[in-house]
Each structure stands twice: as structure tokens, then as C-alpha cells.
Design a protein around this motif. Structure first.
Motif, mmCIF file in Angstrom:
data_model
loop_
_atom_site.group_PDB
_atom_site.id
_atom_site.type_symbol
_atom_site.label_atom_id
_atom_site.label_comp_id
_atom_site.label_asym_id
_atom_site.label_seq_id
_atom_site.Cartn_x
_atom_site.Cartn_y
_atom_site.Cartn_z
ATOM 1 N N UNK A 86 0.838 -1.207 0.000
ATOM 2 C CA UNK A 86 0.000 0.000 0.000
ATOM 3 C C UNK A 86 0.872 1.257 0.000
ATOM 4 N N UNK A 87 1.938 1.226 0.804
ATOM 5 C CA UNK A 87 2.840 2.381 0.854
ATOM 6 C C UNK A 87 3.529 2.582 -0.486
ATOM 7 N N UNK A 88 3.931 1.474 -1.124
ATOM 8 C CA UNK A 88 4.577 1.589 -2.426
ATOM 9 C C UNK A 88 3.611 2.161 -3.457
ATOM 10 N N UNK A 89 2.362 1.712 -3.441
ATOM 11 C CA UNK A 89 1.364 2.245 -4.374
ATOM 12 C C UNK A 89 1.172 3.746 -4.169
ATOM 13 N N UNK A 90 1.189 4.198 -2.916
ATOM 14 C CA UNK A 90 1.065 5.629 -2.651
ATOM 15 C C UNK A 90 2.264 6.381 -3.234
ATOM 16 N N UNK A 91 3.434 5.791 -3.095
ATOM 17 C CA UNK A 91 4.623 6.401 -3.696
ATOM 18 C C UNK A 91 4.509 6.467 -5.214
ATOM 19 N N UNK A 92 4.050 5.381 -5.810
ATOM 20 C CA UNK A 92 3.943 5.326 -7.266
ATOM 21 C C UNK A 92 2.977 6.372 -7.809
ATOM 22 N N UNK A 93 1.961 6.695 -7.046
ATOM 23 C CA UNK A 93 1.007 7.720 -7.500
ATOM 24 C C UNK A 93 1.665 9.090 -7.611
ATOM 25 N N UNK A 94 2.741 9.300 -6.871
ATOM 26 C CA UNK A 94 3.415 10.600 -6.892
ATOM 27 C C UNK A 94 4.610 10.614 -7.834
ATOM 28 N N UNK A 95 4.901 9.487 -8.484
ATOM 29 C CA UNK A 95 6.156 9.339 -9.220
ATOM 30 C C UNK A 95 6.022 9.690 -10.695
ATOM 31 N N UNK A 96 7.122 10.149 -11.250
ATOM 32 C CA UNK A 96 7.239 10.319 -12.701
ATOM 33 C C UNK A 96 7.806 9.059 -13.341
ATOM 34 N N UNK A 97 8.669 8.379 -12.599
ATOM 35 C CA UNK A 97 9.398 7.231 -13.149
ATOM 36 C C UNK A 97 9.435 6.118 -12.105
ATOM 37 N N UNK A 98 9.279 4.890 -12.574
ATOM 38 C CA UNK A 98 9.507 3.708 -11.742
ATOM 39 C C UNK A 98 10.589 2.881 -12.425
ATOM 40 N N UNK A 99 11.644 2.548 -11.671
ATOM 41 C CA UNK A 99 12.762 1.784 -12.221
ATOM 42 C C UNK A 99 12.939 0.511 -11.417
ATOM 43 N N UNK A 100 13.103 -0.608 -12.118
ATOM 44 C CA UNK A 100 13.329 -1.887 -11.439
ATOM 45 C C UNK A 100 14.305 -2.739 -12.230
ATOM 46 N N UNK A 101 15.110 -3.516 -11.524
ATOM 47 C CA UNK A 101 15.884 -4.569 -12.196
ATOM 48 C C UNK A 101 15.635 -5.925 -11.529
ATOM 49 N N UNK A 102 14.494 -6.043 -10.888
ATOM 50 C CA UNK A 102 14.062 -7.336 -10.349
ATOM 51 C C UNK A 102 13.653 -8.226 -11.516
ATOM 52 N N UNK A 103 13.914 -9.524 -11.410
ATOM 53 C CA UNK A 103 13.582 -10.452 -12.496
ATOM 54 C C UNK A 103 12.089 -10.395 -12.821
ATOM 55 N N UNK A 104 11.735 -10.517 -14.103
ATOM 56 C CA UNK A 104 10.333 -10.356 -14.515
ATOM 57 C C UNK A 104 9.350 -11.246 -13.773
ATOM 58 N N UNK A 105 9.745 -12.496 -13.493
ATOM 59 C CA UNK A 105 8.819 -13.400 -12.810
ATOM 60 C C UNK A 105 8.470 -12.863 -11.417
ATOM 61 N N UNK A 106 9.501 -12.366 -10.711
ATOM 62 C CA UNK A 106 9.279 -11.864 -9.352
ATOM 63 C C UNK A 106 8.476 -10.569 -9.374
ATOM 64 N N UNK A 107 8.745 -9.716 -10.329
ATOM 65 C CA UNK A 107 8.027 -8.444 -10.395
ATOM 66 C C UNK A 107 6.552 -8.671 -10.720
ATOM 67 N N UNK A 108 6.273 -9.682 -11.544
ATOM 68 C CA UNK A 108 4.872 -10.015 -11.860
ATOM 69 C C UNK A 108 4.160 -10.572 -10.639
ATOM 70 N N UNK A 109 4.858 -11.406 -9.851
ATOM 71 C CA UNK A 109 4.242 -11.956 -8.640
ATOM 72 C C UNK A 109 3.866 -10.849 -7.663
ATOM 73 N N UNK A 110 4.651 -9.789 -7.657
ATOM 74 C CA UNK A 110 4.354 -8.657 -6.773
ATOM 75 C C UNK A 110 3.268 -7.748 -7.335
ATOM 76 N N UNK A 111 2.857 -8.004 -8.566
ATOM 77 C CA UNK A 111 1.882 -7.127 -9.203
ATOM 78 C C UNK A 111 2.483 -5.796 -9.616
ATOM 79 N N UNK A 112 3.816 -5.785 -9.819
ATOM 80 C CA UNK A 112 4.515 -4.551 -10.169
ATOM 81 C C UNK A 112 5.033 -4.570 -11.597
ATOM 82 N N UNK A 113 4.389 -5.369 -12.467
ATOM 83 C CA UNK A 113 4.681 -5.275 -13.886
ATOM 84 C C UNK A 113 4.047 -3.995 -14.417
ATOM 85 N N UNK A 114 4.234 -3.711 -15.707
ATOM 86 C CA UNK A 114 3.740 -2.444 -16.244
ATOM 87 C C UNK A 114 2.229 -2.327 -16.109
#
Length: 392
Positions: A86-114
Motif C-alpha cells: 500500500x505504501x509503495x502504491x502511494x509512492x507510485x502515485x506521486x512518481x514520474x518514473x519507476x525503475x526496477x531490475x528485479x527479475x520479470x517473474x518476481x516483479x509479476x508476482x508482486x503485481x509490479x509489472x507495467x
């Protein structure tokens, strides 16, 4: 974006939520931070793994982390919990850019894909640095710089020189891919400034490094069918230098016809390129790169390094002595341009910094804060979010 008339780095006013670790991603967001962006580094409770690479005065504050994570604020969130997400989602609402180098499978499990992130913030620029681009058989595999040096042909370049594949003693793939990541993000910010559109960016290491390596070494394979083998022979020569001198080593690049004439005149072998067809022009000298290097090496032991430097400068041939790693801080040019400075870290004491190398006449880059302790800014950033929410 930055307020009109506001002075600061060229990215002042841009907020980046940084979910990257190790070198590739953090080196990119460090550049963005130097350029004025507000970098919110989101760390899991265990922190970025480079925190533990020493030597260090305090646990979790090693030199690699300190160098790659300045100009950032650290927010510690456990993304395995509902509260953390929830805190991350609040941060994302204020962001211009989101950068990640987490492996795609893990990022999808977190629901943080595009799809997941753009649902929270449709205008966001989503930048994913990955090992291998989607659609290929290697997509989703883990990688470190060593693995990519082998995969992208860099290790083989050493083998072509001296018969043994080796690794370059620098995180060359991480840092070059990090530069492409930075370029891509700033390009997407420019597009959004013109159109209002966010977008997804994928920056794959193998594809990036293949392009980088082949930029020099495509050679005859540029043509179909090939006109010759792969490899730029001058770069692959065993006698490229540095060359031994009477008291050390020197790097000399005798490249153009005019330079070869001047060089051979002054060493007492005038007219070489006129009488020996192997030296006649740049094309044949490239094909005979080993011979050209051997020729230079035959003469360099006769003078000291300083004598060679003066000699080469007198005929406008590029040359440099070999700077030892530990002597970089005393390099006369780097000292003259104030490349190094020190700053006080609240827990680590005095630390040395290497400034951003590019000069801007109106919006200079700057180091405004040292690398953060793990979770140092969690309360500060979350308080900002609560205040923003209340104001809305």
C-alpha cells in the motif's frame, strides 16, 4: 517537472521510485539523482546486497553502496506485506518514473509489472532493466556482470588477443547498460513532456552489450556475404600497448598518415610509409596491426616515459603514461578540474566523492546528499505522502 525559473539539476522536480539493487540499476538512478531527480530508493528489510561489500566503518555502508547510491532517500518497505505494498502504491502515485531490475517473474508476482503499475499511475514511465529481452529463450534468467561479459563476447575478445578468455576488471556490462537505462528514461521524460504520455521501457543487458561490442568488432560481417572476419584488428592486437620505456610504460597511438610520417621522421626512419606497403595507409596498417605495434615497441625502451611524452607532444601524437589506480586522485588534470571532493556523512564520517563529470552552464549536476542508511528516510517520505493525501 521543475518549476519555471527554478535552478537545480536538469531533472529537478522529477520523482523516481527506485526498486533496483546491485550495480546496473543503482548506477543509473545515481546519475538521475546527480542530475537533480528526487530518488526514492525502496529497499526490502535486508537492504541492497551491495551494502555488505566492504571495507566499511559500519555494517551496511560499504564503498560500492556509498558510491552508487548518493543523492537518494532510502525507504524500507516489506513488499511481502499488504502494508508495504500500500505504501509503495502511494509512492507510485506521486512518481514520474519507476525503475526496477528485479527479475520479470518476481516483479509479476508482486503485481509490479507495467500493467499493475500503470493502473496505479497511467502517466508513469516504467523502466525495467533485465538480463535478456522478452521473447527470447533466455528471458527471465538471472545474470551478473561476469555472466554477461561471457555471453556478450567480451571474454572472448581477451581470448582473441592472448588465447585465454578473461573478464574485464570492472563492472562494464552493468555500468554500460545502466547508461542506456538512463538515456532511455530521460528520452521518455522528453516524450512525456511533449505528449503527456507515459510508457514502458525494457532495457535488456545482452542486447545492449551485443550492440556495444559489435559497434567496434562487426568488421567484415557488416556486409552480406561477409568481406572478412569479425574483429577490429587494431583493438585485438597483442602489441597495442602500453609499451615499455626506459623507466616504465607509455600508451602511444600513431594513427593517421601524417602521424606516422612525423613519428618515423623523428625516430630516424623517415619515409617508412612510402617504401613499405604494409604501413602505406590506414587500411593496411589496420590489417597489419601486430606489425605496427611491434614497430613502435622496438623504439620505446630507448627513452624515458617523460621523454616520450615530450617527444609525442612535439609532433601532436596522442600519448599518456600509465596511471596507477591509486594515483588517480593525484592526476594533475583531475585535480585541476576538481573531480574529487570530500563530504561529511552523518554516520560514516568523512568520505571521498567523485563528481558528476558533465558540466551544465545553467542546470549543474550536484551531490546534495550522501548515500542513505537503510530506511533512513522511511518516516520522512511516508509523512510527505500523508500530508499530500490530507491536502487533496
Amino acid at each position: 517537472m521543475a518549476e519555471e525559473g527554478k535552478r537545480g539539476g536538469p531533472l529537478s522536480g522529477v520523482r523516481v521510485v527506485d526498486l533496483t539493487t546491485v550495480v546496473m540499476g543503482p548506477s543509473s538512478t545515481q546519475i538521475l539523482g546527480d542530475l537533480g531527480a528526487d530518488i526514492i530508493k525502496v529497499e526490502q528489510p535486508e537492504g541492497d546486497s551491495t551494502r555488505g561489500i566492504g571495507p566499511a566503518r559500519n555494517h551496511g555502508m560499504g564503498p560500492l553502496f556509498l558510491q552508487n547510491n548518493r543523492n537518494k532517500r532510502s525507504v524500507m518497505l516489506n513488499l511481502k506485506t499488504e502494508e508495504g505494498m500500500e505504501a509503495l502504491h502511494e509512492l507510485l502515485r506521486t512518481a514520474d518514473v519507476f525503475v526496477t531490475n528485479i527479475r520479470p517473474q518476481a516483479i509479476e508476482r508482486l503485481g509490479l509489472d507495467y500493467a499493475g503499475v500503470s493502473a496505479v499511475n497511467p502517466g508513469i514511465i516504467y523502466a525495467a532493466a533485465v538480463a535478456y529481452g522478452r521473447g527470447g529463450p533466455e528471458a527471465g534468467r538471472p545474470v551478473y556482470d561476469d555472466i554477461m561479459q561471457a555471453s556478450a563476447g567480451i571474454s572472448d575478445l581477451f581470448a582473441k588477443v592472448d588465447g585465454k578468455p578473461r573478464q574485464a576488471p570492472v563492472n562494464i556490462c552493468d555500468r554500460i547498460t545502466g547508461l542506456y537505462l538512463t538515456i532511455s528514461i530521460t528520452s521518455a521524460l522528453f516524450h512525456r513532456a511533449l505528449t503527456g504520455e507515459g510508457q514502458e521501457i525494457e532495457v535488456p543487458m545482452l542486447e545492449t552489450m551485443a550492440q556495444f561490442v559489435l559497434g567496434d568488432h562487426m568488421a567484415g560481417s557488416v556486409f552480406v556475404p561477409p568481406l572478412g572476419p569479425l574483429g577490429y584488428m587494431r583493438l585485438l592486437s597483442r602489441h597495442r600497448g602500453p609499451y615499455p620505456t626506459k623507466d616504465g610504460h607509455i600508451c602511444i597511438v600513431v594513427y593517421t598518415d601524417a602521424q606516422w610520417r612525423a613519428f618515423t621522421d623523428l625516430i630516424g626512419d623517415p619515409g617508412l610509409i612510402d617504401r613499405d606497403e604494409r604501413f602505406a595507409n590506414q587500411t593496411v596498417r589496420t590489417a597489419n596491426a601486430e606489425l605496427c605495434g611491434e614497430y613502435i615497441a622496438r623504439y620505446t625502451p630507448s627513452r624515458t616515459t617523460e621523454e616520450w611524452l615530450a617527444f609525442c607532444r612535439s609532433i601532436d601524437i596522442p600519448a599518456a603514461s600509465v596511471t596507477k589506480l591509486e594515483d588517480l586522485f593525484e592526476h594533475p588534470h583531475l585535480k585541476a578540474v576538481n573531480m574529487f571532493d570530500t563530504m561529511e556523512h552523518p554516520t560514516e564520517g568523512t568520505i571521498r566523492t567523485v563528481r558528476f563529470p558533465v558540466n551544465f552552464s545553467r542546470t549543474p549536476a550536484a551531490i546534495t546528499r550522501p548515500a542513505p542508511r537503510l530506511g533512513e528516510h522511511t518516516d520522512e517520505v511516508l509523512s510527505e505522502l500523508r500530508a499530500r493525501s490530507a491536502a487533496e
